[in-house]
Design an enzyme around this catalytic site. Structure first.
Site, PDB file in Angstrom:
ATOM      1  N   SER A   1       0.841  -1.201   0.000  1.00 17.05           N
ATOM      2  CA  SER A   1       0.000   0.000   0.000  1.00 17.05           C
ATOM      3  C   SER A   1       0.870   1.242   0.000  1.00 17.05           C
ATOM      4  O   SER A   1       1.995   1.222   0.536  1.00 17.05           O
ATOM      5  CB  SER A   1      -0.885   0.016   1.254  1.00 17.05           C
ATOM      6  OG  SER A   1      -1.557   1.257   1.368  1.00 17.05           O
TER       7      SER A   1
ATOM      8  N   TYR B   1      -1.389  -0.218  10.620  1.00 13.07           N
ATOM      9  CA  TYR B   1      -1.384  -0.714   9.234  1.00 13.07           C
ATOM     10  C   TYR B   1      -0.094  -0.345   8.499  1.00 13.07           C
ATOM     11  O   TYR B   1       0.535  -1.205   7.859  1.00 13.07           O
ATOM     12  CB  TYR B   1      -2.596  -0.103   8.540  1.00 13.07           C
ATOM     13  CG  TYR B   1      -2.860  -0.490   7.116  1.00 13.07           C
ATOM     14  CD1 TYR B   1      -3.381  -1.746   6.798  1.00 13.07           C
ATOM     15  CD2 TYR B   1      -2.653   0.419   6.073  1.00 13.07           C
ATOM     16  CE1 TYR B   1      -3.681  -2.079   5.478  1.00 13.07           C
ATOM     17  CE2 TYR B   1      -2.953   0.087   4.760  1.00 13.07           C
ATOM     18  CZ  TYR B   1      -3.466  -1.160   4.463  1.00 13.07           C
ATOM     19  OH  TYR B   1      -3.771  -1.500   3.165  1.00 13.07           O
TER      20      TYR B   1
HETATM   21  N1  LIG Z   1      -8.820  -0.914  -0.829  1.00 14.65           N
HETATM   22  C1  LIG Z   1      -7.799  -0.065  -0.813  1.00 14.65           C
HETATM   23  O1  LIG Z   1      -7.952   1.145  -0.977  1.00 14.65           O
HETATM   24  C2  LIG Z   1      -6.403  -0.589  -0.604  1.00 14.65           C
HETATM   25  C3  LIG Z   1      -5.357   0.321  -0.731  1.00 14.65           C
HETATM   26  C4  LIG Z   1      -4.057  -0.130  -0.556  1.00 14.65           C
HETATM   27  C5  LIG Z   1      -3.828  -1.474  -0.289  1.00 14.65           C
HETATM   28  N2  LIG Z   1      -4.872  -2.336  -0.156  1.00 14.65           N
HETATM   29  C6  LIG Z   1      -4.564  -3.735   0.140  1.00 14.65           C
HETATM   30  O2  LIG Z   1      -5.183  -4.571  -0.833  1.00 14.65           O
HETATM   31  C7  LIG Z   1      -5.384  -5.865  -0.264  1.00 14.65           C
HETATM   32  C8  LIG Z   1      -6.816  -6.304  -0.559  1.00 14.65           C
HETATM   33  O3  LIG Z   1      -7.682  -5.476   0.190  1.00 14.65           O
HETATM   34  P1  LIG Z   1      -9.110  -5.018  -0.344  1.00 14.65           P
HETATM   35  O4  LIG Z   1      -9.111  -3.548  -0.332  1.00 14.65           O
HETATM   36  O5  LIG Z   1      -9.466  -5.742  -1.568  1.00 14.65           O
HETATM   37  O6  LIG Z   1      -9.998  -5.445   0.898  1.00 14.65           O
HETATM   38  P2  LIG Z   1     -10.971  -6.659   1.190  1.00 14.65           P
HETATM   39  O7  LIG Z   1     -12.026  -6.716   0.166  1.00 14.65           O
HETATM   40  O8  LIG Z   1     -11.340  -6.508   2.618  1.00 14.65           O
HETATM   41  O9  LIG Z   1     -10.033  -7.944   0.988  1.00 14.65           O
HETATM   42  C9  LIG Z   1      -9.187  -8.442   1.969  1.00 14.65           C
HETATM   43  C10 LIG Z   1      -9.044  -9.929   1.724  1.00 14.65           C
HETATM   44  O10 LIG Z   1      -8.141 -10.444   2.702  1.00 14.65           O
HETATM   45  C11 LIG Z   1      -8.687 -11.660   3.180  1.00 14.65           C
HETATM   46  N3  LIG Z   1      -8.128 -11.950   4.494  1.00 14.65           N
HETATM   47  C12 LIG Z   1      -8.154 -11.183   5.605  1.00 14.65           C
HETATM   48  N4  LIG Z   1      -7.554 -11.825   6.621  1.00 14.65           N
HETATM   49  C13 LIG Z   1      -7.129 -13.020   6.115  1.00 14.65           C
HETATM   50  C14 LIG Z   1      -6.456 -14.134   6.673  1.00 14.65           C
HETATM   51  N5  LIG Z   1      -6.083 -14.155   7.972  1.00 14.65           N
HETATM   52  N6  LIG Z   1      -6.173 -15.189   5.874  1.00 14.65           N
HETATM   53  C15 LIG Z   1      -6.559 -15.189   4.567  1.00 14.65           C
HETATM   54  N7  LIG Z   1      -7.199 -14.163   3.993  1.00 14.65           N
HETATM   55  C16 LIG Z   1      -7.485 -13.099   4.767  1.00 14.65           C
HETATM   56  C17 LIG Z   1     -10.197 -11.396   3.217  1.00 14.65           C
HETATM   57  O11 LIG Z   1     -10.925 -12.604   3.178  1.00 14.65           O
HETATM   58  P3  LIG Z   1     -11.527 -13.394   4.434  1.00 14.65           P
HETATM   59  O12 LIG Z   1     -12.129 -12.388   5.370  1.00 14.65           O
HETATM   60  O13 LIG Z   1     -12.505 -14.313   3.782  1.00 14.65           O
HETATM   61  O14 LIG Z   1     -10.367 -14.132   5.021  1.00 14.65           O
HETATM   62  C18 LIG Z   1     -10.354 -10.678   1.879  1.00 14.65           C
HETATM   63  O15 LIG Z   1     -10.487 -11.630   0.839  1.00 14.65           O
HETATM   64  C19 LIG Z   1      -5.063  -5.740   1.223  1.00 14.65           C
HETATM   65  O16 LIG Z   1      -3.766  -6.208   1.467  1.00 14.65           O
HETATM   66  C20 LIG Z   1      -5.109  -4.234   1.465  1.00 14.65           C
HETATM   67  O17 LIG Z   1      -4.284  -3.864   2.538  1.00 14.65           O
HETATM   68  C21 LIG Z   1      -6.155  -1.938  -0.320  1.00 14.65           C
END
Ligand SMILES: NC(=O)c1ccc[n+]([C@@H]2O[C@H](COP(=O)([O-])OP(=O)(O)OC[C@H]3O[C@@H](n4cnc5c(N)ncnc54)[C@H](OP(=O)(O)O)[C@@H]3O)[C@@H](O)[C@H]2O)c1
Length: 273
Positions: free
Chosen positions: A160, A173
Site C-alpha cells: 500500500s 497498518y
Molecule cells: N482498498 C484499498 O484502498 C487498498 C489500498 C491499498 C492497499 N490495499 C490492500 O489490498 C489488499 C486487498 O484489500 P481489499 O481492499 O481488496 O480489501 P478486502 O475486500 O477486505 O479484501 C481483503 C481480503 O483479505 C482476506 N483476508 C483477511 N484476513 C485473512 C487471513 N487471515 N487469511 C486469509 N485471507 C485473509 C479477506 O478474506 P476473508 O475475510 O474471507 O479471510 C479478503 O479476501 C489488502 O492487502 C489491502 O491492505 C487496499
C-alpha cells in the site's frame, strides 16, 4: 570462471512478462472480496486456471459457482486458508501444486483498522502484523521453494502507499505495509537472478470492504475492476513496482522525498487530522 560468474546478471533480469494467461495457473490469496476477487475474475476471463483462497469458505464457493468451466474458461477451485497459519499455507500450497506448476501467486490478504497513538490497541497491532506481513512471509515460505524448483513463476504482493511514510490513522497498518514492500524488494533481489518474477503493488484508494470504514472522502478512488486492469497491464510489462491510480500515487511518491517537517506539515494540512 567462478560459480558466481555463471549466474544470470541481476541487471539483465526483469520480471518475465505475463501477457497471455490462457492455460496459466494462478493462486489468489485474499480473493473473497475486493481487489483479490476482481483479479481472480480477470484471470478466469483471460482463460487461466484460478485457485481462490481466503478464510470465508462460503464467499469462495459463491465465486466458484459464478465462474464455471466452458469452451474458453477453466473451472475455478477454492481452497479456504488463514494466512496466519504457516502449516495451513504449506498444506494448501501442496494441493495447488499437485494440480500442476504455478505461474503466479498473488498475496492479497489484508487487515486494516484506523489507529492513532492516542488509542493504541496492541492485540490489533499484532493482528495487522500476523495477516499483512507474517501472512506474506508464510505464503512465500510455502511457495518459493516450488518456484525455484520449477525454474519459473511469479509472486506478487499487494502492499500500500500507506507503507511509503508515516500517515495519520496508520499506526497499526502502515508499518506492516512498509515491511511487506521491503520483503518484496529483497525477494526480488534474491529471486530475479533465478528467473522468478517478484512484484509489489502500491494501490491508492480502491472501493472495497476494507475502505468502507473510512469516513473521509477518499481522493482518486477507483473500483476493484480498474485496479485489476492496472495490475494485469503491469504484469504483462514485467513491472516490479505496480502503483495506481498514477494521479494519486505519484503525489505520494513525491511527498516521500520531502524533509520530515515539511512532509508532516503538508500531511496534517491535507488530512485535517
Ligand atoms: N482498498 C484499498 O484502498 C487498498 C489500498 C491499498 C492497499 N490495499 C490492500 O489490498 C489488499 C486487498 O484489500 P481489499 O481492499 O481488496 O480489501 P478486502 O475486500 O477486505 O479484501 C481483503 C481480503 O483479505 C482476506 N483476508 C483477511 N484476513 C485473512 C487471513 N487471515 N487469511 C486469509 N485471507 C485473509 C479477506 O478474506 P476473508 O475475510 O474471507 O479471510 C479478503 O479476501 C489488502 O492487502 C489491502 O491492505 C487496499
Amino acid at each position: 570462471m567462478s560459480a558466481a560468474d555463471t549466474r544470470p546478471s541481476l541487471w539483465r533480469s526483469a520480471n518475465p512478462p505475463l501477457r497471455d494467461w490462457r492455460g496459466l495457473r494462478v493462486w489468489v490469496v485474499g480473493a473473497s472480496s475486493g481487489i483479490g476477487e476482481a483479479c481472480a475474475h480477470a484471470w478466469w476471463q483471460a482463460g487461466a486456471h484460478v485457485t481462490v483462497s481466503a478464510r470465508q469458505a462460503d464467499a469462495l464457493q459463491r465465486f466458484v459457482d459464478a465462474h464455471p468451466a466452458d469452451e474458453q474458461h477453466h473451472a475455478v477451485r477454492a481452497e479456504s486458508l488463514d494466512v496466519t497459519d504457516l502449516a495451513a499455507c504449506r498444506a494448501v500450497a501442496e494441493r495447488v501444486l499437485a494440480a500442476g506448476t504455478i505461474d503466479l501467486v498473488l498475496f492479497c490478504a489484508g487487515h486494516y483498522k484506523a489507529m492513532r497513538a492516542t488509542a493504541m490497541d496492541v492485540p490489533d497491532i499484532a493482528k495487522h502484523n500476523a495477516v499483512n506481513y507474517m501472512g506474506a512471509v508464510h505464503l512465500s515460505a510455502a511457495i518459493v521453494p516450488a518456484l525455484l524448483a520449477q525454474g519459473h513463476g511469479h509472486i506478487s504482493f499487494i502492499s500500500s502507499v500507506a507503507g511509503f511514510r508515516g500517515l495519520p490513522n496508520g499506526l497499526a497498518y502502515g508499518p506492516t505495509k512498509a515491511a511487506l514492500t521491503h520483503w518484496a524488494q529483497t525477494l526480488y533481489i534474491d529471486l530475479a537472478p533465478h528467473g522468478i518474477g517478484v512484484s509489489v503493488v502500491h494501490p491508492g484508494f480502491v472501493q472495497t470492504p476494507l475502505t468502507a470504514q473510512n469516513e473521509f472522502k477518499m481522493p482518486a478512488i477507483i473500483t476493484p475492476t480498474e485496479a485489476a486492469q492496472a495490475m494485469m497491464g503491469d504484469w504483462a510489462r514485467g513491472v516490479f513496482e505496480i502503483h495506481y491510480p498514477k494521479r494519486f500515487t505519484r503525489v505520494l511518491k513525491a511527498l516521500r522525498c520531502l524533509p520530515h517537517r515539511l512532509y508532516c506539515w503538508i500531511v496534517l494540512r491535507a488530512t485535517g487530522l
